[in-house]
Enzyme design. Structure first.
Site, mmCIF file in Angstrom:
data_model
loop_
_atom_site.group_PDB
_atom_site.id
_atom_site.type_symbol
_atom_site.label_atom_id
_atom_site.label_comp_id
_atom_site.label_asym_id
_atom_site.label_seq_id
_atom_site.Cartn_x
_atom_site.Cartn_y
_atom_site.Cartn_z
ATOM 1 N N THR A 117 8.702 -17.369 54.939
ATOM 2 C CA THR A 117 8.507 -17.601 53.506
ATOM 3 C C THR A 117 7.030 -17.487 53.135
ATOM 4 O OG1 THR A 117 8.495 -19.428 51.904
ATOM 5 C CG2 THR A 117 8.556 -20.059 54.178
ATOM 6 N N ASP A 118 6.761 -17.251 51.863
ATOM 7 C CA ASP A 118 5.364 -17.259 51.393
ATOM 8 C C ASP A 118 4.791 -18.679 51.369
ATOM 9 O OD1 ASP A 118 6.800 -18.259 49.228
ATOM 10 O OD2 ASP A 118 6.001 -16.854 47.753
ATOM 11 N N GLU A 119 5.666 -19.688 51.491
ATOM 12 C CA GLU A 119 5.180 -21.073 51.362
ATOM 13 C C GLU A 119 4.272 -21.479 52.513
ATOM 14 O OE1 GLU A 119 8.035 -23.857 49.828
ATOM 15 O OE2 GLU A 119 9.238 -22.258 48.959
ATOM 16 N N SER A 155 7.162 -26.663 58.814
ATOM 17 C CA SER A 155 8.100 -26.290 59.887
ATOM 18 C C SER A 155 8.254 -24.774 59.968
ATOM 19 C CB SER A 155 9.459 -26.982 59.700
ATOM 20 O OG SER A 155 10.133 -26.472 58.560
ATOM 21 N N LYS A 156 8.250 -24.099 58.822
ATOM 22 C CA LYS A 156 8.354 -22.626 58.844
ATOM 23 C C LYS A 156 7.066 -22.031 59.450
ATOM 24 C CE LYS A 156 11.211 -20.274 57.504
ATOM 25 N NZ LYS A 156 12.485 -19.770 58.115
ATOM 26 N N TYR A 188 8.822 -28.742 54.829
ATOM 27 C CA TYR A 188 9.534 -27.452 54.958
ATOM 28 C C TYR A 188 8.564 -26.346 55.359
ATOM 29 C CZ TYR A 188 11.449 -22.927 53.455
ATOM 30 O OH TYR A 188 11.821 -21.603 53.398
ATOM 31 N N ARG A 194 6.118 -19.546 40.356
ATOM 32 C CA ARG A 194 6.770 -18.939 41.515
ATOM 33 C C ARG A 194 6.954 -17.446 41.254
ATOM 34 N NH1 ARG A 194 5.148 -22.975 43.095
ATOM 35 N NH2 ARG A 194 6.163 -24.651 44.253
ATOM 36 N N ILE A 210 12.741 -30.551 34.859
ATOM 37 C CA ILE A 210 11.531 -29.764 35.147
ATOM 38 C C ILE A 210 10.498 -30.716 35.736
ATOM 39 C CG2 ILE A 210 9.713 -28.297 34.161
ATOM 40 C CD1 ILE A 210 12.443 -27.085 33.794
HETATM 41 P P1 NAD Z 1 20.230 -21.564 52.942
HETATM 42 O O1 NAD Z 1 19.879 -23.007 53.035
HETATM 43 O O2 NAD Z 1 21.008 -21.071 51.781
HETATM 44 O O3 NAD Z 1 21.053 -21.130 54.246
HETATM 45 C C1 NAD Z 1 20.693 -21.542 55.531
HETATM 46 C C2 NAD Z 1 21.853 -21.210 56.466
HETATM 47 O O4 NAD Z 1 21.463 -21.615 57.781
HETATM 48 C C3 NAD Z 1 23.143 -21.933 56.121
HETATM 49 O O5 NAD Z 1 24.249 -21.043 56.227
HETATM 50 C C4 NAD Z 1 23.230 -23.018 57.175
HETATM 51 O O6 NAD Z 1 24.565 -23.381 57.491
HETATM 52 C C5 NAD Z 1 22.531 -22.357 58.352
HETATM 53 N N1 NAD Z 1 21.958 -23.350 59.270
HETATM 54 C C6 NAD Z 1 21.179 -24.422 58.945
HETATM 55 N N2 NAD Z 1 20.887 -25.114 60.064
HETATM 56 C C7 NAD Z 1 21.460 -24.453 61.106
HETATM 57 C C8 NAD Z 1 21.493 -24.681 62.511
HETATM 58 N N3 NAD Z 1 20.894 -25.735 63.073
HETATM 59 N N4 NAD Z 1 22.158 -23.790 63.278
HETATM 60 C C9 NAD Z 1 22.778 -22.713 62.735
HETATM 61 N N5 NAD Z 1 22.806 -22.466 61.407
HETATM 62 C C10 NAD Z 1 22.147 -23.331 60.604
HETATM 63 O O7 NAD Z 1 18.857 -20.795 53.096
HETATM 64 P P2 NAD Z 1 18.356 -19.449 52.406
HETATM 65 O O8 NAD Z 1 17.762 -19.768 51.102
HETATM 66 O O9 NAD Z 1 19.435 -18.440 52.506
HETATM 67 O O10 NAD Z 1 17.159 -19.063 53.382
HETATM 68 C C11 NAD Z 1 17.410 -18.289 54.556
HETATM 69 C C12 NAD Z 1 16.099 -18.076 55.280
HETATM 70 O O11 NAD Z 1 15.178 -17.392 54.426
HETATM 71 C C13 NAD Z 1 15.399 -19.351 55.718
HETATM 72 O O12 NAD Z 1 14.821 -19.133 56.986
HETATM 73 C C14 NAD Z 1 14.315 -19.565 54.662
HETATM 74 O O13 NAD Z 1 13.217 -20.258 55.178
HETATM 75 C C15 NAD Z 1 13.966 -18.130 54.319
HETATM 76 N N6 NAD Z 1 13.458 -17.897 52.959
HETATM 77 C C16 NAD Z 1 14.128 -18.378 51.876
HETATM 78 C C17 NAD Z 1 13.656 -18.100 50.592
HETATM 79 C C18 NAD Z 1 14.389 -18.568 49.359
HETATM 80 O O14 NAD Z 1 13.897 -18.381 48.236
HETATM 81 N N7 NAD Z 1 15.569 -19.143 49.477
HETATM 82 C C19 NAD Z 1 12.489 -17.362 50.429
HETATM 83 C C20 NAD Z 1 11.821 -16.888 51.570
HETATM 84 C C21 NAD Z 1 12.324 -17.151 52.825
HETATM 85 P P1 TYD Z 2 12.907 -24.483 44.345
HETATM 86 O O1 TYD Z 2 14.008 -23.655 43.756
HETATM 87 O O2 TYD Z 2 13.252 -25.789 44.987
HETATM 88 O O3 TYD Z 2 12.092 -23.536 45.341
HETATM 89 P P2 TYD Z 2 10.668 -23.798 46.103
HETATM 90 O O4 TYD Z 2 10.331 -25.225 46.044
HETATM 91 O O5 TYD Z 2 10.997 -23.340 47.482
HETATM 92 O O6 TYD Z 2 9.686 -22.913 45.395
HETATM 93 O O7 TYD Z 2 11.842 -24.804 43.214
HETATM 94 C C1 TYD Z 2 11.236 -23.754 42.454
HETATM 95 C C2 TYD Z 2 10.233 -24.396 41.517
HETATM 96 O O8 TYD Z 2 10.960 -25.185 40.550
HETATM 97 C C3 TYD Z 2 9.292 -25.371 42.212
HETATM 98 O O9 TYD Z 2 8.022 -25.298 41.582
HETATM 99 C C4 TYD Z 2 9.913 -26.733 41.972
HETATM 100 C C5 TYD Z 2 10.571 -26.563 40.607
HETATM 101 N N1 TYD Z 2 11.807 -27.362 40.382
HETATM 102 C C6 TYD Z 2 11.928 -28.097 39.202
HETATM 103 O O10 TYD Z 2 11.014 -28.117 38.340
HETATM 104 N N2 TYD Z 2 13.079 -28.808 39.015
HETATM 105 C C7 TYD Z 2 14.094 -28.820 39.924
HETATM 106 O O11 TYD Z 2 15.120 -29.523 39.719
HETATM 107 C C8 TYD Z 2 13.952 -28.045 41.130
HETATM 108 C C9 TYD Z 2 15.016 -28.029 42.158
HETATM 109 C C10 TYD Z 2 12.782 -27.325 41.302
#
Ligand code: NAD
Ligand code: TYD
Length: 352
Positions: free
Chosen positions: A132-134, A160-161, A157, A221, A213
Site C-alpha cells: 500500500t502507499d500507506e 505491519s505492511k 496497519y 486520498r 466524516i
Molecule cells: P480485504 O480486507 O477486503 O481482504 C483481505 C482478504 O484476506 C480476505 O479475503 C480475508 O479473508 C483474507 N485474510 C485475512 N487474514 C488472512 C489469513 N490470516 N490467512 C488467509 N487469508 C486471510 O482487503 P483488500 O482491501 O482486498 O486488500 C488486499 C490487499 O491489498 C492487502 O494486502 C492490502 O494491504 C492491500 N491494499 C489494499 C488497498 C485498499 O484500498 N483496499 C490499497 C492498497 C493495497
Molecule cells: P478508509 O476507507 O478507511 O481507507 P484508509 O484509511 O486506508 O485511507 O478511509 C479513507 C479516508 O476516509 C481516511 O482519510 C479516513 C476517512 N474516513 C472517514 O472520514 N469516515 C469513515 O467512516 C471512514 C471509514 C473513513
C-alpha cells in the site's frame, strides 16, 4: 495448464478481482485461491467463476505454518500473488496484534514456503507482494510518493505492511528470492467491504443513516478503480523486474468531504431523490488517531517502464461502483450483518 499461481486473500475485495482477472485471462494457468475467510473474505464475490476448470479454492490461514507448507507441497505453485491481510486502519488501532500476525508473520510463512519450494531453481518463479502507499506515511499539501520515498508508517496497519515489505525485500537480497512489490493507493469498486469510506457511505445513503466524516474532512486520498489495480498486478507480475517495487495510482486525489459530497450528488440522482437530500446526512465525527493528512502516488515508473495506466476515469469508475452496489443490495445486506453489525454499533452508533 502450464503454470500454477497461488493467490492469497482471493476472497476479499481486491483479491476477488485479481482472481477473476487471472482465471478469465489465463486459461492456461491454474489459479489457487487461498483464503482464511475472515470477516472480510466472502466466496460470493467469486460465484461467477468458481466452476471454472482452472480455479481451485483452499481455506487456510497464512499464520498456520504447517497448513501453508502443506498447500505448497500439494499445489507446488510457480508464483504467489500475496494479498491476504488485515486491511482496515481503524481495526488496527483497536487490535494491532491481529495485524502483526497476519501481515507480518503470515507473509514470512509464505516467503519461507516459497524459498523452500523454489530452492533449486528460480526460473519462471515469482513472489508478488501487494502493498500500500500507506507505508510512506503522510504528505503535506504538495508532493508525491515515489518508489524512492522513505518508509514512515504511522498506523499499526501501515507499520505491519511496511514490515512485510521489508521482509520481502530482505528475502530477495539475502536468498535471491524472485520478488516484486506493488504499492497501490486507495482502491474503490464492486465488492468493497462497507467498513471503508466509499461503500460505508453508499450503504448509509441507501438506509438514510449518518455519513461519518472524521475530523474536518480535509484528509486527502488518491483513489483507483479496483479493476485497474488488478490489471496493474497482472502487468507487474509478468513484466516487473526482480527486486523492484512499483507504485500504482491514478493521479486522482480527493479530499474526503469533497468525495462524499460527490457521492451524495450521484446517489441522489440514481435514487431519484431531490438534490441535496443525501448531503444532509453528513456528520463530522471524532478524528482517527494518527490520521495521515494526504496520500498521493506518483505512478510514472509503472507507466514508463511497463506501459500500465488506468483504463477508466474516476467519473466512470464511481458510476460503475454505485450501479454495482445498487444492483447488489443483497450482497451488501449480507456482508453488513454478523460481525459487521457489532463493529458498526461499537464504532459509530455508540460513538456518534
Ligand atoms: P480485504 O480486507 O477486503 O481482504 C483481505 C482478504 O484476506 C480476505 O479475503 C480475508 O479473508 C483474507 N485474510 C485475512 N487474514 C488472512 C489469513 N490470516 N490467512 C488467509 N487469508 C486471510 O482487503 P483488500 O482491501 O482486498 O486488500 C488486499 C490487499 O491489498 C492487502 O494486502 C492490502 O494491504 C492491500 N491494499 C489494499 C488497498 C485498499 O484500498 N483496499 C490499497 C492498497 C493495497
Ligand atoms: P478508509 O476507507 O478507511 O481507507 P484508509 O484509511 O486506508 O485511507 O478511509 C479513507 C479516508 O476516509 C481516511 O482519510 C479516513 C476517512 N474516513 C472517514 O472520514 N469516515 C469513515 O467512516 C471512514 C471509514 C473513513
Amino acid at each position: 495448464m502450464n503454470k500454477t499461481i497461488l493467490i492469497t486473500g482471493g476472497a476479499g475485495f481486491i483479491g476477488s478481482h485479481v482472481v477473476r482477472h487471472f482465471v478469465l485471462k489465463y486459461p492456461q494457468y491454474k489459479i489457487v485461491n487461498l483464503d482464511a475467510l475472515t470477516y472480510a473474505g466472502n466466496l460470493e464475490n467469486l460465484v461467477d467463476i468458481d466452476n471454472s476448470s482452472n480455479y481451485t479454492f483452499v481455506k487456510a490461514d497464512i499464520c498456520d505454518e504447517a497448513a501453508i507448507r502443506e498447500v505448497f507441497a500439494t499445489y507446488r505453485p510457480d508464483g504467489v500473488i500475496h494479498l491476504a491481510a488485515e486491511s482496515h486502519v481503524d481495526r488496527s488501532i483497536t487490535d494491532p496484534n491481529a495485524f502483526v500476525n497476519t501481515n507480518v508473520i503470515g507473509t514470512v510463512n509464505l516467503l519461507n514456503a516459497s524459498k523452500e519450494l523454489w530452492k533449486d531453481n528460480h526460473e519462471g518463479k515469482r513472489f508478488h507482494h501487494i502493498s500500500t502507499d500507506e507505508v510512506f506515511g503522510a504528505l503535506g499539501d504538495t508532493g508525491f510518493f515515489t518508489e524512492e520515498t522513505s518508509y514512515d508508517p504511522h498506523s499499526p496497519y501501515s507499520a505491519s505492511k511496511a514490515a512485510s515489505d521489508h521482509f520481502v525485500r530482505a528475502y530477495h537480497d539475502t536468498y535471491g528470492l524472485p520478488v516484486v512489490i506493488t504499492n497501490c493507493s486507495n482502491n474503490y469498486g464492486p465488492n468493497h467491504f462497507p467498513e471503508k469510506l466509499i461503500p460505508l457511505c453508499i450503504l448509509n445513503i441507501i438506509n438514510n443513516r449518518p455519513l461519518p466524516i472524521y475530523g474536518d474532512g480535509k484528509y486527502t486520498r488518491d483513489w483507483l478503480f479496483v479493476i485497474d489495480h488488478a490489471r496493474a498486478i497482472d502487468t507487474v507480475y509478468h513484466e516487473g523486474l526482480n527486486g523492484q517495487s512499483y507504485n500504482v495510482g491514478g493521479f486522482n486525489e480527493w479530499k474526503n468531504i469533497d468525495l462524499v459530497r460527490e457521492l451524495c450528488r450521484q446517489m441522489d440522482d440514481k435514487l431519484g431523490r431531490d438534490p441535496g437530500t443525501s448531503a444532509k446526512l453528513i456528520q463530522f465525527v471524532k478524528d482517527r488517531p494518527g490520521h495521515d493528512l494526504r496520500y498521493a502516488i506518483d505512478a510514472t515508473k509503472i507507466k514508463e517502464e511497463l506501459g500500465w495506466e488506468p483504463s477508466v476515469t474516476f467519473e466512470q469508475g464511481l458510476e460503475k461502483t454505485i450501479e454495482w452496489f445498487l444492483a447488489n443490495q443483497e450482497w451488501l445486506a449480507k456482508v453488513a450483518s454478523g460481525d459487521y453489525q457489532r463493529y458498526y454499533q461499537e464504532r459509530y452508533v455508540t460513538g456518534l
